[in-house]
Write an enzyme that holds these catalytic residues in place. Sequence first.
Site: not given
Ligand code: UN1
Length: 500
Positions: A176, A229, A251, A285, A386
């Site tokens: 999804k 998310g 994550e 992230c 965030e």
């Molecule tokens: C993400 O932002 O969920 O190190 C992953 C990084 C990428 C992966 C980011 N290789 O920014």
Amino acid sequence: MSHEAKTNYIGGKWTAAQAGGTFKSVNPARTNEVIGVFARSHREDVEAAAAAAQAAYPAWRRLPAPARAAILSRAARLLEERKDAISRQMTREMGKVLTEARGDVQEAIDMAHYIAAFGRMPNGSLVPSERADIFCAAKRVPIGVVGLITPWNFPIAIPSWKMFPALLAGNTVVFKPAEDTPGLAVTFVETLIEAGIPTGVVNLVTGFGDEAGAAVVESGAIPVISFTGSTEVGRRIAARCGQLMKRVSCELGGKNAIVVMDDADIELAVKGALWSAFGTSGQRCTAASRLIVHRHVRSAFRDALADRTRALRLGDGLDPSTDVGPVINRRQLDRIHGYVDVGRAEGARLITGGAIVSDDPLGEGCYYSPTIFDEMRPAMRIAQEEIFGPVTGIIEADSLDGALRIANETGYGLSLSLYTADVRTAFRAMEELDAGIVYVNLPTSGAEIQLPFGGTKQTGNGHREAGWMAMDYCTEWKSIYVNYSSSADLVRAQIDTVEN
Ligand code: UN1
């Protein structure tokens, strides 16, 4: 792609949502440009997908791992061939600049090659028994149907991190994707179909989190969930999975920081900060939304960073002269601007950016000017929460201890970085920064797939993606004991093998 809203792939067939609902995906660079119309799935669609995945599971599980791996190798080659087209599609659907979109697709290619190699690697261990003529081994086994709920910011890479290990291990999948990037999910699944994935092994349901996503979490046919998310949604999913006794890998958010010590190479640190703060318009992230700078170098670092930031060109990510693309949608645009208002009210000093771009032609899209606050303090909301946009802030530190303490003082622990020329400082940082990923003299973004990816504290729930432990979330360990003695005696462990 012309699926006419038949974007659910269930049991080997492209179908519309059973209730007939649809939704649109638009280009964030020009929100009046519609990318496509997609199936708006609900529980009945998810249950059909889960049933198809359950039906396909026994045969897929029994297929030898090298044969499953061969399909992933073919997927890697197809992704390589289509890298350019998929990257362009990505820029159109979610806005990141083309070079970064190419990096996203490359991350999936790397992951496919890497995981395919596991098809011929050991998947367990042979261990001694305390009893004579007993064979002992432990092996990884698949669990069943794995439910994947993925974000829009890495629309090809993150599904690959979750799906390829699950498939290699012998699980089947219900996928999804985020409602902002369903087109890329369709392309991803089309590529796997062409690579030879058997009917029912990969199933796609497009739609919204509180409809299709929630149904994946609730489904009794899906014992494993992997979610990337927000921490807010992750907490709800994990709580529900706890009640249902489901395995769940989350994550979640980050509040990553770059520490710049007074002996750092300032030019290198400025380049790193620019990339981590504004790459993907700050929507990673791993984005650096805190810059913790030693007071001796703060003004030099700040002025150099502000100059470079003002020179960044905003625009459509397909234009090669663009440095920063749009953010994903208007809701995020307003949310980011709301945080900038919070920062101002908290007393941080805005030194550049801080505005929704409304002049044409950018006004047709979701553009936010790259933003830097100075005089940010660790307790401020903009230093703790965030933001997920092109907003960063400078916090002054006056010692290594102080900088490390500030870096660790958030509820998150994904990626922390420190710039220094002193090897002792570097080792202190590696030791004491509380995060799943620590960088020295590198920015907070740029993780490679052969290392584990994930974070401490509220960034996750203890799992890691990618790396050699990529298969942990979607497998069980099975311990096996075989007695091949010709004696009729029962020899009891712990009892008959020691003097009692
Ligand atoms: C993400 O932002 O969920 O190190 C992953 C990084 C990428 C992966 C980011 N290789 O920014």
